[in-house]
Design an enzyme around this catalytic site. Structure first.
Site, short mmCIF file in Angstrom:
data_model
loop_
_atom_site.label_atom_id
_atom_site.label_comp_id
_atom_site.label_asym_id
_atom_site.label_seq_id
_atom_site.Cartn_x
_atom_site.Cartn_y
_atom_site.Cartn_z
N GLY A 242 0.83 -1.20 0.00
CA GLY A 242 0.00 0.00 0.00
C GLY A 242 0.86 1.25 0.00
CB SER A 243 -0.02 4.71 0.79
OG SER A 243 -0.53 4.63 2.11
N GLY A 247 2.21 2.16 5.52
CA GLY A 247 3.35 1.43 6.08
C GLY A 247 3.90 2.07 7.33
CD GLU A 264 7.44 -5.40 -1.73
OE1 GLU A 264 7.84 -4.32 -2.23
OE2 GLU A 264 8.15 -6.42 -1.69
#
EC number: 1.2.1.3
Length: 509
Positions: A242-243, A247, A264
């Site tokens: 995600g963004s 994270g 990721e």
């Protein structure tokens, strides 16, 4: 197009989604407040029920309960369920790809490619099941052997994003299963139907080969469902895509309970075009990387760093190519750019283009909305923007088809520009100069997890580990030795002598 026609079109998409799910053996979901929408029309495909804290807790409990037996199954035997899943994916590739198009807006070719990626990673995981190698090291003590072994980790939580709604799940799940882990998957609330289809196929694969289907669980809903996976100590590894903002919120919470994270996150990817570059090849690679998936890949090309001597020619060629890109309904043949996922994505794109102008940028082409199917669908032409310098806007990731063009005079400056962003996912250089190519791949070259020569920033292969550095999170999925993230390592010392020597020559008593 009148509203009545739009509503009729949305209803046709909904009926098609129902038929696709039925064809893959999925039970239609119980209606609820989670609305699966199609970015093609903006209309509702199906309403689903959101999981509650109680049902998420139960799903994690089932996965944890299945783990003790699953971890004792030999890895090559565990691979049987992944092999059967691959067979089912081959049989339903077209249907699953069409569902990806309906929910994520990908053109058919890219959706088919994503399902093929699932099949490929299953094949990789099957072979991997016989290659979970541990090392043997020489011991300093006579009559001793020193080695390491790898063991299943536990429950793996997978949080995936809308832009690759099925491939990223397969990357994690195929490898986690052969490693002996169980999986709880929380897909994007934007793409719940593709998740339901994949969950159905995997559980069918498990039943077909005599495996307990509880090794895989699916939970649906918004961020609160994801929070349950983040905070539950039974989840040994949380793999989240995600963004960067997501994270940054997730990692400390998992660390606070001493869990493991595989992140990721965002990518602000650049390509350098050197004077020696094959421009025909470069333009093809640039256009696909920048405009493919409507600029909604984590590996999408967002910054183009061109040598000043060829900048005008390169920009002219890309602009000409952009005019040939057909924007429209991704279900139609010949369409190359589908819709943005929703209004928020379109608004972010427009706000970025306004800021670009305020920071001295010039829009060469694109950026305008294309009104094709109604007010709730957001189609936009890919934008090409020349920027005078590396501004704060350019250093940010806007998840939309905007390509910023910068110029450079010497290769050191080009590499510095490539690296001058918080993210570190993918990068590339187009050059026929071997020294430039080797420098780009060296320790003082690109600081990204992916560095390519004469190919764009997107289109990673299964065999290589996928992931990035810096704010991208540092995680690695898919190929190479990424399997180690899903297992725990034990160092073993075996004494086969009749003596008990101590390490470092220590004598005691």
């Amino acid at each position: 197009m009148t509203q009545t026609v739009t509503e009729h079109f949305s209803e046709q998409l909904s009926l098609r989604a129902r038929a696709l799910l039925h064809g893959m053996g999925a039970e239609l979901p119980t209606p609820g407040t989670l609305l699966a929408r199609s970015p093609i029309s903006g209309g509702i495909l199906l309403p689903l029920t959101i999981d509650t804290p109680t049902t998420v807790d139960a799903a994690i409990g089932r996965a944890a309960g299945a783990f003790p037996a699953w971890r004792t199954v030999p890895a090559p035997v565990r691979a049987a369920v992944v092999r059967r899943l691959a067979e089912l994916l081959v049989a339903h590739q077209g249907a699953l790809a069409e569902l990806v198009t309906l929910e994520a807006g990908k053109i058919s070719a890219e959706a088919l490619g994503e399902v093929q990626e699932m099949i490929d990673v299953c094949e990789f995981a099957i072979g991997l099941s016989r290659q979970l190698y541990g090392a043997t090291m020489p011991s300093e003590r006579p009559g001793h052997r020193l080695m390491e072994t790898w063991h299943p980790l536990g429950v793996v939580g997978v949080i995936s994003a809308f832009n690759f709604p099925v491939a990223v799940w397969a990357w994690n799940t195929a490898i986690a299963l052969v490693c002996g882990d169980t999986v709880v998957w929380k897909p994007s609330e934007t793409t719940p139907l593709t998740a339901l289809a994949c969950h159905t196929l995997l559980r069918r694969a498990a039943v077909d080969v005599g495996v307990n289907p509880e090794v895989h669980q699916l939970v649906q809903g918004d961020a609160t469902v994801g929070h349950a996976l983040v905070d539950d100590p039974r989840v040994a590894l949380l793999s989240a895509t995600g963004s960067v903002r997501m994270g940054a919120a997730v990692a400390p919470r998992v660390a606070a309970r001493f869990g493991r994270c595989l992140l990721e996150l965002g990518g602000n990817n650049a390509a350098i075009v050197a004077p020696s570059a094959d421009l025909d090849l470069a333009v093809r690679g640039i256009v696909f990387a920048a405009a493919g998936t409507a600029g909604q890949r984590c590996t999408s090309l967002r910054r183009l760093i061109v040598h000043r001597s060829i900048a005008d020619e390169v920009v002219g060629r890309i602009a000409a190519a952009y005019t040939q890109l057909r924007v429209g309904n991704p279900l139609e043949e010949g369409v190359l750019v589908g819709p943005l996922i929703d209004e928020r994505a379109y608004t972010a794109m427009q706000e970025a283009l306004v800021r670009a102008g305020q920071e001295g940028g010039v829009i060469v082409c694109g950026g305008e909305r294309v009104d094709l199917i109604g007010p709730d669908a957001y189609y936009a032409r890919p934008a090409l923007v020349r920027m005078p310098k590396h501004t704060e806007l350019v250093r940010e990731e806007t998840f939309a088809p905007i390509l910023y063009v910068l110029t450079y005079d010497d290769f050191d400056t080009a590499i510095a520009l490539n690296n001058d962003v918080p993210q570190g996912l993918s990068s590339s250089v187009f050059t026929l100069d071997q020294r430039e190519a080797e420098r780009f791949l060296s320790a003082d070259g690109s600081d990204c997890g992916i560095a390519n020569v004469n190919i764009g920033t997107s289109g990673a292969e299964i065999g290589g580990a996928f992931g990035g550095e810096k704010n991208t999170g540092g995680g690695r999925e898919s190929g190479s030795d990424s399997w180690k993230a899903y297992m725990r390592r034990a160092t073993n010392t075996i004494n086969y002598s009749t003596e008990l020597p101590l390490a470092q020559g220590i004598h005691f008593g």
